[in-house]
Design an enzyme around this catalytic site. Structure first.
Site, PDB file in Angstrom:
ATOM      1  N   ASP A  13       0.837  -1.200   0.000  1.00 47.27           N
ATOM      2  CA  ASP A  13       0.000   0.000   0.000  1.00 47.27           C
ATOM      3  C   ASP A  13       0.875   1.255   0.000  1.00 47.27           C
ATOM      4  O   ASP A  13       1.838   1.346   0.760  1.00 47.27           O
ATOM      5  CB  ASP A  13      -0.891  -0.036   1.240  1.00 47.27           C
ATOM      6  CG  ASP A  13      -1.715   1.226   1.420  1.00 47.27           C
ATOM      7  OD1 ASP A  13      -1.995   1.888   0.406  1.00 47.27           O
ATOM      8  OD2 ASP A  13      -2.073   1.539   2.566  1.00 47.27           O
ATOM      9  N   ASN A  15      -0.697   4.564  -0.016  1.00 49.76           N
ATOM     10  CA  ASN A  15      -1.442   5.754   0.419  1.00 49.76           C
ATOM     11  C   ASN A  15      -2.246   5.518   1.702  1.00 49.76           C
ATOM     12  O   ASN A  15      -3.203   6.246   1.973  1.00 49.76           O
ATOM     13  CB  ASN A  15      -2.360   6.248  -0.703  1.00 49.76           C
ATOM     14  CG  ASN A  15      -3.408   5.220  -1.079  1.00 49.76           C
ATOM     15  OD1 ASN A  15      -3.431   4.111  -0.552  1.00 49.76           O
ATOM     16  ND2 ASN A  15      -4.281   5.583  -2.003  1.00 49.76           N
ATOM     17  N   ASP A  17      -4.428   3.322   2.744  1.00 52.28           N
ATOM     18  CA  ASP A  17      -5.824   2.877   2.784  1.00 52.28           C
ATOM     19  C   ASP A  17      -5.935   1.360   2.919  1.00 52.28           C
ATOM     20  O   ASP A  17      -7.038   0.811   2.898  1.00 52.28           O
ATOM     21  CB  ASP A  17      -6.593   3.363   1.549  1.00 52.28           C
ATOM     22  CG  ASP A  17      -6.075   2.751   0.250  1.00 52.28           C
ATOM     23  OD1 ASP A  17      -5.055   2.022   0.286  1.00 52.28           O
ATOM     24  OD2 ASP A  17      -6.688   3.006  -0.806  1.00 52.28           O
ATOM     25  N   VAL A  19      -4.992  -0.860   0.791  1.00 49.93           N
ATOM     26  CA  VAL A  19      -5.128  -1.513  -0.509  1.00 49.93           C
ATOM     27  C   VAL A  19      -3.848  -1.308  -1.311  1.00 49.93           C
ATOM     28  O   VAL A  19      -3.362  -0.176  -1.439  1.00 49.93           O
ATOM     29  CB  VAL A  19      -6.333  -0.946  -1.290  1.00 49.93           C
ATOM     30  CG1 VAL A  19      -6.404  -1.558  -2.685  1.00 49.93           C
ATOM     31  CG2 VAL A  19      -7.620  -1.196  -0.520  1.00 49.93           C
ATOM     32  N   ASP A  21      -1.290  -0.715  -4.357  1.00 53.95           N
ATOM     33  CA  ASP A  21      -1.436   0.220  -5.462  1.00 53.95           C
ATOM     34  C   ASP A  21      -0.093   0.439  -6.147  1.00 53.95           C
ATOM     35  O   ASP A  21       0.929  -0.124  -5.758  1.00 53.95           O
ATOM     36  CB  ASP A  21      -2.022   1.547  -4.970  1.00 53.95           C
ATOM     37  CG  ASP A  21      -1.329   2.068  -3.713  1.00 53.95           C
ATOM     38  OD1 ASP A  21      -0.082   1.970  -3.643  1.00 53.95           O
ATOM     39  OD2 ASP A  21      -2.023   2.570  -2.803  1.00 53.95           O
ATOM     40  N   ASP A 186      -3.612 -14.319 -20.838  1.00 53.75           N
ATOM     41  CA  ASP A 186      -4.512 -15.226 -20.137  1.00 53.75           C
ATOM     42  C   ASP A 186      -5.296 -16.073 -21.133  1.00 53.75           C
ATOM     43  O   ASP A 186      -5.668 -15.607 -22.206  1.00 53.75           O
ATOM     44  CB  ASP A 186      -5.474 -14.390 -19.278  1.00 53.75           C
ATOM     45  CG  ASP A 186      -6.441 -15.227 -18.487  1.00 53.75           C
ATOM     46  OD1 ASP A 186      -5.975 -16.011 -17.644  1.00 53.75           O
ATOM     47  OD2 ASP A 186      -7.659 -15.097 -18.710  1.00 53.75           O
ATOM     48  N   GLU A 216      -0.292 -18.459 -21.070  1.00 55.79           N
ATOM     49  CA  GLU A 216      -0.942 -19.467 -20.240  1.00 55.79           C
ATOM     50  C   GLU A 216      -1.567 -20.504 -21.167  1.00 55.79           C
ATOM     51  O   GLU A 216      -2.641 -20.295 -21.726  1.00 55.79           O
ATOM     52  CB  GLU A 216      -2.028 -18.837 -19.361  1.00 55.79           C
ATOM     53  CG  GLU A 216      -2.684 -19.873 -18.453  1.00 55.79           C
ATOM     54  CD  GLU A 216      -4.062 -19.469 -17.959  1.00 55.79           C
ATOM     55  OE1 GLU A 216      -4.425 -19.908 -16.859  1.00 55.79           O
ATOM     56  OE2 GLU A 216      -4.766 -18.736 -18.678  1.00 55.79           O
TER      57      GLU A 216
END
Length: 442
Positions: A13, A15, A17, A19, A21, A186, A216
Site C-alpha cells: 500500500d 497511500n 488505505d 489496498v 497500489d 490469459d 498461459e
C-alpha cells in the site's frame, strides 16, 4: 532471469488505505531487488468489477484504488531505473459484462453486437467446459444466448471480426507506449476453435510487436510446444505440479517424467513455478508441506533449466487452499511486518478474512537464520551468478533411485551437477554427502 508474480491489491500500500497500489509497488522495489527479481508479472490492473480483475470493463483505465495513468507511468519508470521489467496480465479472450462494447451490443447496436459471439439455431446450448462441466452459453431476458467460456460475467470476444482484432492490437500498442515490457496472455489456448487456428492467430497478433510474451497454455506438451515457438516463454504447468507431487510423495519418478516432457529439447523458455493464483499455494499443497519440503521444492525450482517464477508470498511460506468460488485465500495480503498497522501493509477490509502474520512476515524471516526467505535468496543469488542455466540442457545421472535425484546442467562448456535428497536421512552420491531434504550443487 527471475520472475515474480504480484496481485497488486494485496502486495504493498502506498497511500495508507490498506489496498495495494502503484505507489506501493514503487516502495517495494528495494525488496524485489534484494530478492533478485528481473521482471514482475502484475495480475490485471485495468478497470473491472471483480477482485481478480480478469473481467475488464475498460482497457484504457486502471482500477481506481490502484492509481491513475500518472501513477502507473511513474511506477514503470521506477522499475526500469532499477533494472526490473514489467509484464502485465492482459486478458483479451473476453471482456467484462459491463464493458461499453457489450452494453452497446445488449442495446441492439449492430456494430458492437458483432464484437461478441452469439448463439445461432444450430448452436448446442448445453455445451460445457472441458475442465469443470460448467455451461458456456448464457441466456438474456430477450431469449438470446451469448458465449462466455469463463462465465456469464465474461462474454467472449469475436475474433472472426477483424475490427475486434484491431481494437485489441491498439490496446497493446497503447500499453507498450506507456513503457510496459511485455504481457502474460490469459487463456491463450482458447482464442480460436482449433490448435492450428489458435497458433495462426497468435503468430499474426504478435508479428509486429516485441517484448516478453508469456502464455498461459494449460495443456499437453504438444499444444504447449506449438505455441512456445511463437511466444518464446511458456508457463510450465506440468513441471510445476510434478515438483510438488514428487516432494509430497517422496518419489522423484513423476518429476523425472515431467522434465523429459516439458524441459528437454525445447526451442522456447519454459517458465517454472511452484504455485499461482489458480491453485493452492506451495505450502498448502495436498493439505500442507513441511517447511523442509517447501524449501526443497524451491531448491528444485531454482536448479532446473528455464525461468524460475515466484508467486508473491511463496518465498515466505504463505498458505492458501484454492477452493471455488472464494479463491481470495490464495491472494492474501503480503505480510511485510508482524504489525498489520505499519506502513505499506495491505489488508482485507473484512477483519475476519485477515490471516495471522506471526512467523511469516518479511520482517520476521529476515531475522530467522533458517527461514524460507533467506533460503530462496540464496538460490536467487545462485541464478544471478549462473544466467546460462535458463537455457541449459539437462542430463540425468541417477534415474532409478526414488529418493535421490541427480542430474547435470550443461551449456557451451559449462556444467554443474545437482543432487537432491528427498529422504529424512543423510544420503551419499559419489562421495558427496547430502543432508535430509537438501540440495547440493557441484
Amino acid at each position: 532471469m527471475i520472475g515474480y508474480q504480484i496481485y497488486v491489491r494485496s502486495f504493498r500500500d502506498g497511500n495508507f488505505d490498506g489496498v495495494g497500489d502503484f505507489k506501493g509497488l514503487k516502495g517495494a522495489i528495494s525488496y524485489l531487488k534484494e530478492l533478485g527479481v528481473d521482471f514482475v508479472w502484475l495480475m490485471p490492473v485495468f478497470s473491472s468489477i471483480s477482485f481478480h480483475g480478469y473481467d475488464v470493463v475498460d482497457f484504457y483505465s486502471f482500477k481506481a484504488e490502484y492509481g491513475d495513468e500518472k501513477d502507473f507511468r511513474e511506477m514503470i519508470e521506477a522499475f526500469h531505473d532499477n533494472g526490473i521489467k514489467v509484464v502485465l496480465d492482459l486478458p483479451i479472450h473476453h471482456t467484462g459484462f459491463l464493458h461499453t462494447w457489450f452494453q452497446k451490443a445488449l442495446k441492439g447496436d449492430p456494430h458492437y453486437r458483432d464484437y461478441y459471439v452469439w448463439a445461432s439455431e444450430k448452436t448446442d446450448l448445453d455445451e460445457r467446459r472441458e475442465w469443470d462441466n460448467e455451461r458456456i452459453w448464457h441466456p438474456l431476458e430477450d431469449g438470446r444466448f451469448y458465449r462466455g467460456l469463463f462465465g456469464p460475467l465474461s462474454p467472449d470476444l469475436n475474433y472472426d471480426n477483424p475490427q475486434v482484432f484491431e481494437e485489441m492490437k491498439k490496446v497493446v500498442y497503447h500499453l507498450l507506449e506507456m513503457g510496459v515490457d511485455g504481457f502474460r496472455f490469459d487463456a491463450a489456448k482458447h482464442m480460436r476453435d482449433t490448435l492450428e487456428q489458435n497458433v495462426r492467430f497468435w503468430r499474426y497478433f504478435l508479428s509486429d510487436i516485441e517484448g516478453i510474451f508469456l502464455a498461459e497454455i494449460w495443456a499437453e506438451s504438444k499444444v504447449v510446444d506449438e505455441h512456445g515457438r511463437i511466444f518464446g516463454y511458456m508457463l510450465n504447468f506440468d513441471t510445476s505440479h510434478c515438483i510438488k507431487e514428487a516432494v509430497w510423495k517422496e518419489n522423484f519418478k513423476v518429476l523425472i517424467e515431467s522434465i523429459e516432457r516439458a524441459l528437454v529439447g525445447k526451442d522456447y523458455l519454459p517458465v517454472n513455478f511452484t504455485s499461482n493464483h489458480d491453485m493452492s499455494r506451495l505450502a498448502s499443497f495436498e493439505g500442507g508441506l513441511s517447511e523442509e519440503k517447501v524449501k526443497l521444492s524451491l531448491s528444485i525450482l531454482f536448479t532446473l533449466p528455464g525461468v524460475p517464477l515466484i508467486f508473491y508470498g511463496d518465498e515466505l511460506g504463505m498458505k492458501g487452499i484454492y477452493r471455488k468460488p472464494n479463491t481470495e485465500v490464495v491472494l492474501d495480503p503480503f505480510p511485510w511486518s508482524e504489525n498489520i498497522s505499519l506502513e505499506g501493509q495491505t489488508f482485507w477490509k473484512w477483519p475476519a478474512y485477515n490471516s495471522p502474520f506471526s512467523g511469516v512476515s518479511v520482517e520476521y524471516q529476515k531475522k530467522k537464520r533458517d527461514s524460507i526467505l533467506l533460503h530462496i535468496m540464496k538460490w536467487t543469488g545462485f541464478r544471478k551468478e549462473n544466467h546460462w542455466l535458463d537455457r541449459a540442457n539437462i542430463e540425468f545421472l541417477c534415474k532409478e533411485e526414488k529418493l535421490l535425484h541427480v542430474y547435470r546442467l550443461v551449456d557451451e562448456g559449462r556444467s554443474l551437477k545437482v543432487i537432491h535428497n528427498l529422504s529424512n536421512g543423510e544420503m551419499v552420491f559419489e562421495g558427496v554427502r547430502v543432508q535430509p531434504y537438501s540440495t547440493e550443487v557441484i
